[in-house]
Every structure is written in structure tokens, then in C-alpha cells.
Design a protein around this motif. Structure first.
Motif, PDB file in Angstrom:
ATOM      1  N   GLN A  15     -15.064   2.460   6.008  1.00 29.47           N
ATOM      2  CA  GLN A  15     -15.193   1.139   5.384  1.00 29.47           C
ATOM      3  C   GLN A  15     -15.616   1.256   3.924  1.00 29.47           C
ATOM      4  OE1 GLN A  15     -16.995  -2.096   7.798  1.00 29.47           O
ATOM      5  NE2 GLN A  15     -17.360  -0.467   9.310  1.00 29.47           N
TER       6      GLN A  15
ATOM      7  N   CYS B 168     -14.842   3.359   1.808  1.00 24.92           N
ATOM      8  CA  CYS B 168     -13.731   3.756   0.931  1.00 24.92           C
ATOM      9  C   CYS B 168     -13.161   2.565   0.166  1.00 24.92           C
ATOM     10  CB  CYS B 168     -12.629   4.425   1.752  1.00 24.92           C
ATOM     11  SG  CYS B 168     -13.064   6.082   2.320  1.00 24.92           S
ATOM     12  N   SER B 169     -13.396   1.358   0.659  1.00 28.28           N
ATOM     13  CA  SER B 169     -12.876   0.170  -0.008  1.00 28.28           C
ATOM     14  C   SER B 169     -13.661  -0.208  -1.265  1.00 28.28           C
ATOM     15  CB  SER B 169     -12.853  -1.019   0.961  1.00 28.28           C
ATOM     16  OG  SER B 169     -14.173  -1.403   1.315  1.00 28.28           O
TER      17      SER B 169
ATOM     18  N   ARG C 165      -7.689   8.618   2.103  1.00 34.82           N
ATOM     19  CA  ARG C 165      -7.868   7.276   1.546  1.00 34.82           C
ATOM     20  C   ARG C 165      -8.045   7.302   0.024  1.00 34.82           C
ATOM     21  NH1 ARG C 165      -9.323   7.206   6.731  1.00 34.82           N
ATOM     22  NH2 ARG C 165      -9.224   5.273   7.913  1.00 34.82           N
TER      23      ARG C 165
END
Length: 166
Positions: free
Chosen positions: A24, A26-27, A66
Motif C-alpha cells: 500500500q 508504494c502508492s 511497483r
């Protein structure tokens, strides 16, 4: 502008819950620094070097896929001081339940008072990983239980090896 986030914990061992939070995070970050807390009052199952190795092996490919860089460090002082050393503007925290929220919001408030330039970002645990804690994983593994549903495969293997009685 690149954003660096710091994710602190003992990671003894790294669990699927930790991975969930990292995915999460990574956003919101280009680089995530996983900071392993090392405290003389705790007796971990895995040495800090072993935990760092597992984090790199398990989380590195996840973050790389990612487009996010992973760094792993240790720290023994305040998280905000570790964040400053790493150039992090964010501290990442995972929340499993209301108890976590109560504790983490207090910590975030104290950290904000000490380091207003560092913002705490909370990510709720996904339902399948919500009940997982490293403490419970250690207890299950120590009693010979199967922890493969709670940790990455590599970690399950290392736990089994750690607790296999000769």
C-alpha cells in the motif's frame, strides 16, 4: 520530486501483514526505508542482519515490481530521528484495529510535535492479514505450528529451521 518513506518495526519475523502495508505504501513513496528497531531490552528470534536479509529477499522484488526502491536499515533511537537521517518525509504505519489506532495516533501526534516536517501516513490492514502479528507467528512457530498462511514462504522455512528440535 521523490518521496522517501520510513517504515519502522521489529520485523521479527516479517509477516504477510508487513508486506500488505508495504504494498500500500508504494502508492505514496518512491523509496521506502524499512527500519528495523534494535533495542537492548528485547531478545529477538532473528538477529537484525537475518531480518534485514529476509526483508530484502521478500520485499525487494515486491517493491521493485511497483517501481519503488527498498532500503533496509537498523535504528535504536527515535523513529523521527531515523526518518531525518534517511531523508524521509513520511512515516508509514499499519493499522489492524482500533487498539492499533489509539496507540498509533498518540505516537503520530508526539512525532509531529518533535518533527513537524515528517508526516505519519496510516494504512489499514487488508482483511485477510488483519489478525496477523509477529508475536503470534513466533508463538505458533515455537510450538511447532504451521505459519505458512501468515508469512512469506522463505520466512516460514527460516522459522521452521529456527525451531526444529534436533
Amino acid at each position: 520530486m521523490t518521496r522517501t518513506a520510513l517504515y519502522t518495526g521489529s520485523f521479527d519475523p516479517v509477516t504477510n501483514g508487513h508486506l500488505d502495508v508495504l504494498r500500500q505504501a508504494c502508492s505514496v513513496a518512491d523509496t521506502i526505508v524499512v527500519a528495523i528497531g534494535v533495542h537492548s531490552s528485547k531478545a529477538p528470534i532473528f538477529r537484525a542482519e537475518e531480518r534485514a536479509e529476509m526483508l530484502r529477499e521478500v520485499c525487494g522484488p515486491e517493491l521493485q515490481a511497483r517501481g519503488v526502491n527498498l532500503e533496509v536499515v537498523t535504528f535504536s533511537d527515535l523513529a523521527v530521528d531515523a526518518a531525518r537521517r534517511q531523508g524521509a518525509s513520511l512515516i508509514i504505519r499499519g493499522l489492524r484495529d482500533g487498539t492499533d489506532f489509539d496507540y498509533e495516533i498518540q505516537m503520530a501526534s508526539m512525532n509531529a510535535a518533535m518533527a513537524p516536517e515528517v508526516q505519519t501516513v496510516f494504512f489499514p490492514a487488508s482483511p485477510p492479514v488483519r489478525p496477523i502479528t509477529a508475536t503470534l507467528v513466533r508463538q505458533i512457530a515455537a510450538m511447532g505450528g504451521d505459519v505458512s498462511a501468515f508469512v512469506p514462504g522463505l520466512v516460514a522455512e527460516r522459522l521452521k529451521a529456527k525451531f526444529t528440535r534436533p
